[in-house]
Design a protein around this motif. Structure first.
Motif, short mmCIF file in Angstrom:
data_model
loop_
_atom_site.label_atom_id
_atom_site.label_comp_id
_atom_site.label_asym_id
_atom_site.label_seq_id
_atom_site.Cartn_x
_atom_site.Cartn_y
_atom_site.Cartn_z
N MET A 127 0.84 -1.19 0.00
CA MET A 127 0.00 0.00 0.00
C MET A 127 0.88 1.25 0.00
O MET A 127 1.89 1.31 0.69
N LYS A 128 0.49 2.26 -0.78
CA LYS A 128 1.20 3.53 -0.81
C LYS A 128 0.41 4.57 -0.01
O LYS A 128 -0.74 4.88 -0.36
N VAL A 129 1.04 5.08 1.04
CA VAL A 129 0.39 6.01 1.96
C VAL A 129 1.05 7.38 1.81
O VAL A 129 2.26 7.52 1.95
N PHE A 130 0.24 8.39 1.53
CA PHE A 130 0.74 9.75 1.32
C PHE A 130 0.48 10.56 2.57
O PHE A 130 -0.66 10.66 3.04
N LEU A 131 1.55 11.16 3.15
CA LEU A 131 1.36 12.01 4.33
C LEU A 131 2.49 13.01 4.48
O LEU A 131 3.63 12.73 4.09
N VAL A 190 5.76 5.55 10.19
CA VAL A 190 6.46 5.05 8.99
C VAL A 190 7.22 3.75 9.26
O VAL A 190 7.83 3.20 8.34
N HIS A 191 7.16 3.23 10.47
CA HIS A 191 7.75 1.92 10.75
C HIS A 191 6.79 0.78 10.40
O HIS A 191 7.09 -0.39 10.65
N GLY A 192 5.66 1.11 9.81
CA GLY A 192 4.71 0.10 9.38
C GLY A 192 5.17 -0.61 8.12
O GLY A 192 6.26 -0.35 7.59
N PRO A 193 4.34 -1.52 7.58
CA PRO A 193 4.76 -2.38 6.47
C PRO A 193 4.55 -1.80 5.07
O PRO A 193 4.69 -2.52 4.08
N HIS A 194 4.22 -0.52 4.97
CA HIS A 194 3.85 0.06 3.68
C HIS A 194 4.93 0.98 3.12
O HIS A 194 5.99 1.15 3.71
N GLU A 195 4.61 1.58 1.98
CA GLU A 195 5.47 2.59 1.37
C GLU A 195 4.87 3.95 1.70
O GLU A 195 3.67 4.17 1.46
N TYR A 196 5.68 4.84 2.25
CA TYR A 196 5.17 6.12 2.72
C TYR A 196 5.75 7.24 1.87
O TYR A 196 6.98 7.41 1.81
N VAL A 227 -1.48 6.52 -5.36
CA VAL A 227 -1.68 6.62 -3.92
C VAL A 227 -2.91 5.80 -3.51
O VAL A 227 -3.97 5.88 -4.14
N ASP A 228 -2.76 5.02 -2.45
CA ASP A 228 -3.88 4.21 -1.95
C ASP A 228 -4.67 4.92 -0.86
O ASP A 228 -5.88 4.70 -0.74
N VAL A 229 -4.01 5.73 -0.05
CA VAL A 229 -4.71 6.44 1.04
C VAL A 229 -3.91 7.68 1.41
O VAL A 229 -2.68 7.68 1.36
N VAL A 230 -4.63 8.74 1.76
CA VAL A 230 -4.02 10.00 2.16
C VAL A 230 -4.25 10.20 3.66
O VAL A 230 -5.37 10.04 4.15
N ILE A 231 -3.18 10.55 4.37
CA ILE A 231 -3.27 10.88 5.79
C ILE A 231 -3.20 12.40 5.92
O ILE A 231 -2.18 13.01 5.58
N LEU A 232 -4.28 13.00 6.39
CA LEU A 232 -4.35 14.45 6.59
C LEU A 232 -4.11 14.77 8.06
O LEU A 232 -4.57 14.03 8.93
N GLN A 233 -3.41 15.90 8.33
CA GLN A 233 -3.13 16.26 9.72
C GLN A 233 -3.34 17.74 10.02
O GLN A 233 -3.25 18.14 11.18
N ARG A 234 -3.60 18.55 8.98
CA ARG A 234 -3.79 19.98 9.18
C ARG A 234 -4.95 20.45 8.30
O ARG A 234 -5.18 19.89 7.23
N PRO A 235 -5.70 21.47 8.72
CA PRO A 235 -6.83 21.94 7.91
C PRO A 235 -6.45 22.30 6.49
O PRO A 235 -7.22 22.03 5.55
N GLN A 236 -5.27 22.92 6.28
CA GLN A 236 -4.90 23.32 4.92
C GLN A 236 -4.69 22.12 4.01
O GLN A 236 -4.87 22.23 2.79
#
Length: 311
Positions: free
Chosen positions: A1-5, A17-23, A61-70
């Protein structure tokens, strides 16, 4: 899985980012907050890959991780070639912070967005933020275990506050004068130099913290400072304000947790004067931190969420 953050919070992202995916980590030449890239003071695996805006726009990209309103409102769409989180790409919004302002106005920026999962890092945050009909999950912090490093040979107190001057009352920076009358205190963190402290790389910071007898956590209103969890992992006894999630994180016997300055002062003096009691309390703290905030549990919780959201 490709995770964008985005690289927003160093300690949290290091664990994630120590998980099993590509970040895929957005990177700009100036290493500004919207393109910070890989960490320079933390150790990250090779699976955390820096991407330019052009590379991000073309990435699968498989999933996007959002952390800020912008990121939610425009930044992710700009970086991802017009793809909108929650509509064109599966998305999770991670809320790191306790809400600010009037209790009636604590409405989250993803409230009533049923196409985005909101993940809080503490149960306290989930309780206080108003998310409306948005689906909510709590995944408590986890960190890479730095190991039992406690020595405590210095009869001094360690405090870690990033941007202590700017965040003044929120982080309890204004309380440091009171505690300095009780015991010699060493401040560490980003921009700590402006208050006579030091900013150190993580590995060196952990070793310097562990040389001090006690860890002080004066924070009034943050969700749960990762420096507190790191200190507990190191085997340090804790003296902390009983605010936000702290009473849940620090068990009985791991130090002193109170909102009474007299109780905190007495606890600090006692732990400084009794090295063996301090060491015993630190062992309780380490055991509790490893059980509740271990990396394996953290990554397992996130794996469940990512599979659920990304399908």
């Amino acid at each position: 899985m490709k995770v964008f953050l985005w690289h927003v919070h160093g300690s949290w992202t290091t664990a994630f980012v120590h998980g099993p995916h590509e970040y895929l980590i957005p990177t700009l030449p100036d290493r500004s907050p919207d393109g910070l890239g890989r960490a320079r003071t933390y150790t990250w695996p090779e699976s955390a890959i820096e991407v330019s805006p052009q590379e991000a726009a073309a990435a699968d990209v498989d999933v996007v991780i959002l952390q800020r309103p912008q990121e939610l409102h425009h930044l992710a769409e700009e970086w991802l070639g017009g793809r909108r989180p929650g509509r064109d790409l599966p998305a999770v919004y991670v809320e790191h912070n306790a809400p600010q302002g009037s209790i009636n106005d604590m409405r989250h920026c993803v409230a009533d967005r049923r196409n985005i999962l909101l993940v809080h890092v503490t149960h306290f945050n989930a309780l206080f933020w108003d998310a409306g009909s948005t689906p909510v999950r709590v995944i408590e912090h986890g960190i890479v275990d730095p190991g039992y490093l406690y020595v405590g040979e210095l009869g001094r107190v360690a405090v870690v506050i990033n941007e202590a001057r700017r965040r003044w009352r929120v982080t309890g920076t204004d309380l440091l004068g009171f505690f300095r009358k009780v015991a010699p205190l060493d401040l560490f963190g980003i921009d700590a130099e402006s208050l006579g402290g030091r900013d150190l790389p993580q590995e060196k910071l952990h070793r310097e913290m562990a040389r001090r007898r006690v860890y002080l956590h004066p924070f009034r209103w943050t969700s749960l400072g990762l420096s507190l969890i790191e200190a507990m992992h190191l085997g340090m006894p804790v003296v902390a304000l009983a605010t936000t999630e702290v009473p849940e994180a620090v068990p009985r016997g791991a130090g002193v947790v109170s909102n009474d300055p007299v109780v905190l002062e007495e606890g600090l003096r006692r732990l400084l004067a009794e090295p063996e009691e301090a060491r015993a309390a630190g062992l309780v703290a380490r055991r509790a931190a490893r059980e509740r905030y271990g990396l394996e549990r953290f990554l397992a919780d996130w794996e469940e969420v990512l599979v659920e959201v990304a399908g």
